[in-house]
Each structure stands twice: as structure tokens, then as C-alpha cells.
Scaffold this active site. Sequence first.
Site, PDB file in Angstrom:
ATOM      1  N   THR A   1       0.834  -1.208   0.000  1.00  0.00           N
ATOM      2  CA  THR A   1       0.000   0.000   0.000  1.00  0.00           C
ATOM      3  C   THR A   1       0.861   1.247   0.000  1.00  0.00           C
ATOM      4  OG1 THR A   1      -1.622  -1.232   1.289  1.00  0.00           O
ATOM      5  CG2 THR A   1      -1.792   1.163   1.331  1.00  0.00           C
ATOM      6  N   VAL A   2       0.375   2.278  -0.670  1.00  0.00           N
ATOM      7  CA  VAL A   2       1.060   3.568  -0.581  1.00  0.00           C
ATOM      8  C   VAL A   2       0.095   4.596  -0.014  1.00  0.00           C
ATOM      9  CG1 VAL A   2       2.760   3.202  -2.416  1.00  0.00           C
ATOM     10  CG2 VAL A   2       0.514   4.130  -3.009  1.00  0.00           C
TER      11      VAL A   2
ATOM     12  N   SER B   1      -3.586   0.733  -3.151  1.00  0.00           N
ATOM     13  CA  SER B   1      -2.803  -0.477  -2.926  1.00  0.00           C
ATOM     14  C   SER B   1      -3.188  -1.575  -3.898  1.00  0.00           C
ATOM     15  CB  SER B   1      -3.033  -0.977  -1.495  1.00  0.00           C
ATOM     16  OG  SER B   1      -2.416  -2.226  -1.282  1.00  0.00           O
TER      17      SER B   1
ATOM     18  N   MET C   1       0.679   3.013   5.732  1.00  0.00           N
ATOM     19  CA  MET C   1       0.452   1.857   4.877  1.00  0.00           C
ATOM     20  C   MET C   1       0.982   0.614   5.565  1.00  0.00           C
ATOM     21  SD  MET C   1       3.446   2.295   2.012  1.00  0.00           S
ATOM     22  CE  MET C   1       3.412   0.569   1.591  1.00  0.00           C
TER      23      MET C   1
END
Length: 534
Positions: free
Chosen positions: A353-354, A371, A434
Site C-alpha cells: 500500500t502507498v 494499494s 500503509m
Amino acid sequence: MDYLYNPYPSIKHTAFAKNGMVATSQPLAAQAGIEIMRQGGNAIDAAIATAAALTVVEPTSNGIGGDAFALVWVNNKLHGLNASGPSPESLTIDNVKAAGHEKMPTHGLTPITIPGVPAAWAELAKKFGKLSLKESLAPAIRYAEEGYPLTPILGKYWKLAYKRFKDSFTTEEFNAWFETFAPDGRAPEIGEVWKSPGHAETLRSIAESNADSFYKGEIADKIDDFMVKHGGYLRKSDLEKYKVEWVEPISTNYRGYDVWEIPPNGQGMVTLMALNIYSKLSPAIPENTKTLHEQIEAMKLAFTDGKAFITEENEMPIDVEHLLSDEYAEKRAEKITNEASIPEPYDLPKGGTVYLATADGEGNMVSFIQSNYMGFGSGIVVPNTGIALQNRGADFSLDPTHPNALKPGKRSYNTIIPGFLTKNGQAIGPFGVMGGFMQPQGHFQMIVNTIDYKLNPQAALDSPRWQWIEGNTVHVEPNFPNHLAQALTRLGHDIQPKLDNGSFGRGQIIWRNPETGVLSGGTETRTDGAIVLW
């Protein structure tokens, strides 16, 4: 916000700016956001530009084929966007079991759900942006066409993924992953330039069609053709029906501040439930054994209930309002004793995930997360497109009695969550972490660090983290204070120091001073994080 002290010195310092700020895990992506802001875009345009760039410069954690959520502060109001995608119409429990699976697989064609990322970009640009989607995606297209050198943390996780995939992704449907992300028969090295021309063409098509090509046009056809050829479930007919959803954010008041999350199917509720439970126990005092013990126990209770009940809101066996109520918090707080315990789910009432954060000089702010899940996602890439498809369906249960049971057209329990903080109706700002099931735990710790311990944004991020795993097992970072770890062990917690392999999350914060408008921000030292200022 007043900051008292910084007990965890960092190589980074809290950043300050007036006209704009972008904080995320990759410097080139943050730069893309500020570039668009300088061209006349607002915080929403900058968020779109940053998010699109992240699909190129951090493909180890997100992609065009993933999901997204956003909390957007515009005109003194917070708006929630749910751009998570449901399962395909042909993906049923019977079909999955007939294929030989007793539980949902984590990789391959089966766990692929409809991507929401392109639709999120298009909807944000349409509703709140000042620039066109074509303008906002230009930096990402440039990075994909011209290439960029890998940063250290990115290179580390890329190589780890390649080593893992080369032994397990051996069938034909995985070939395009290796052609795209290991074109020379290996992962690219740190500092080596990597290009993705197919990715650039896909982004250009999305930009010029406002994402219609992805859901109704040429890209949808390519996805459909690939799925038919290899026996996947996703079809163009599924993509054509997809729409993002604007939702009312949910919140709890924690010591005078309103903490906001996206409602289910996201797990942001876990953060709010844990804050409510913890607020019934300890006052806002400096970190000690008692406060840490109660924080961990509150998180255990909230997470146990979240995993038991959270799915699409209309299929949950208990109301969101009840899980956020004082009654719930008080009943769960009563379960916390002076020793570690293993909680049971709440008794139902009868009856990588970002993440990115942006802010501009006009007062607009965005908390955005996207993500592919589990790093590169499903491992399935549509050939010559750069589209790595997510595996969000891996979290579905094949038990038809479970709230999160797989059904066609259903959105699964989703781990990615953006956060936002306000006080007295004024925006303080976006925050997020994240990292899978670490995310609500990271949100909880960031809020406690900020409000209770009065740490500045960078110090709140740098503070050593803990992560409840299961039972009484709690992982802590190597720099977690040893005396506190030993004291928690004496209370029955199984404290296990772990090296950072991404499991403790990676976050960003931007706070706005309501009186001066000055922005202050922090970004992770656990990744290649950067804040770019204007």
C-alpha cells in the site's frame, strides 16, 4: 498544535511550508504533486498526480490495478471516497471450491477484484480538481516513458518480491509479471534505471478518456481477453458496471479532537473503536508500562471485533453506530485487566500500500491511499500494459455464514485506510500509515503520539512502534525501549523484537495551524519517504 518534546531524534525534521506540501513514500512522486500544484492545480490535483506517479515509482506497493480510498477537505467539509472494487459476478464460493480451493488463494487469477484506482483519479479530478486528468497524469507518464533510478528501500522490496515469485509463479499467466518487472531476468538494482512503456501508454489512455478506456474501452478489452485466455473470473462486463462511491466519513472524538476514517468495508473503524476503548482507561500521560499495556489490550479488542464483523456495511451483523458508541467502549474496556488476555469477539446486542497527503494554500487537504495488496498484488500483469492486478479477494471467507463471505459483486474487508484529524470543525490535517493489518494500529499510535504525547509530526512517525499479531504476541521494533518491553512481558505479553521488513508500516502526516495556515509535515524514515514544499 503545540509540540512538547521529541524523545526519538531522527535524521529527518518536521517540515514547514505555507503554499503547499506533498508527503509520500517516494521523492519523485512527491515532486510530481508539487509540480502540478505549481502549474495551478490544487491539493486534489496534486494528490492525483502523486498517486499516479506512485504506480510507476513504487510498483512494489501499488498499481493501476488496485483499490483506493480518500478523505478530502474542501470548503470546510470532509468528503469520503470509497474506490474499492467488488468481486466479479462469476466469482462464487462454489466456483472457487470446484477449482480445488478450501480457502481463497492469495495470488493468481482467483483473488482478483475490480480495480478502483483509475476511477478514483477520474472522479476526484471531476468533482474537486482544477486541472484535467490529462494534465495531472503527465508526470507519471513521463516517469514511465523516460525511466527513473530505483531508490534503496524500493530496490530492497523489489528484489525480495522477485526472489519469492520466481519459484512460485511458474505458470503461463504469470509471464507478463516477469516481462514487466524483471525484463533482464532479474530484479532491477538500486540506482538502475527502469522503464515501463506499456505503463505509460495505459496512463495516457486513462488520462485522455477520463478512465473510460479502462472500464469500457480498449484497456477493458485487453483485460477481458487475458482473463478468458487464462481462465480468470474478471470480465469487461464487471468493469463496465463499476462506479466509485462517495461516503460520509465516520469519526470519534478523542480528547477534544475528531478523528475521521472511511466507513466499512474499510478497517478504519478499528482505529476509532480502539481509541474509544482506550479513552475509558488512561488519561493523556507520558508513555509508561500501564499506558502501553492498555493500548495493546484496547487494540486487541477492537481488532478482534473488526475481523469478526467488518465487511460491506449493509451485510454487517452489527451497526457501525453501536461499535462506535460509549456503551460498546465501556463494555469492552471492562474486559481489560492488569494482565495480557486473549479476547473473544463482542457479544452481539440482542434485537508493500502507498499513502500520500497533500495540502495547498487555499485550505484544501487530501488523505489518499491506494494499494495492490501484499506488495505486487496477485502477481498477474496484463501483457504490455503495466497493469498489475490486485488480490483483494484473498480476504474473502469461503464460509457462507461469515460476514465477509465471498459473494459476486461484493466488496471484501479492505485493509487500506486514510485518516484525517479536525478540531472544533477546523481541519488539522491528513495522516496515514500503509502496511496491511498494521494500518489501524499505526493510526492509533500516531494519534496517541500526537494528542497525548504532543509529538511533532516527524517525532510521531519516528516513535518505535508495536504491532499486535495474535493471541498475546506483540512485535516491537528493535529500538523499542527495553525496560518497557520487559515490563510488558511480566504482564503476560509475548514481546518479540523484529527487524523492520515493512511490517511496522510507513506513514505521512501534514498538520495545518488553524490560526496561521502554516503547514507542518513528517514522513517515514522507514522508507524512501519525502516531503516536497512550496
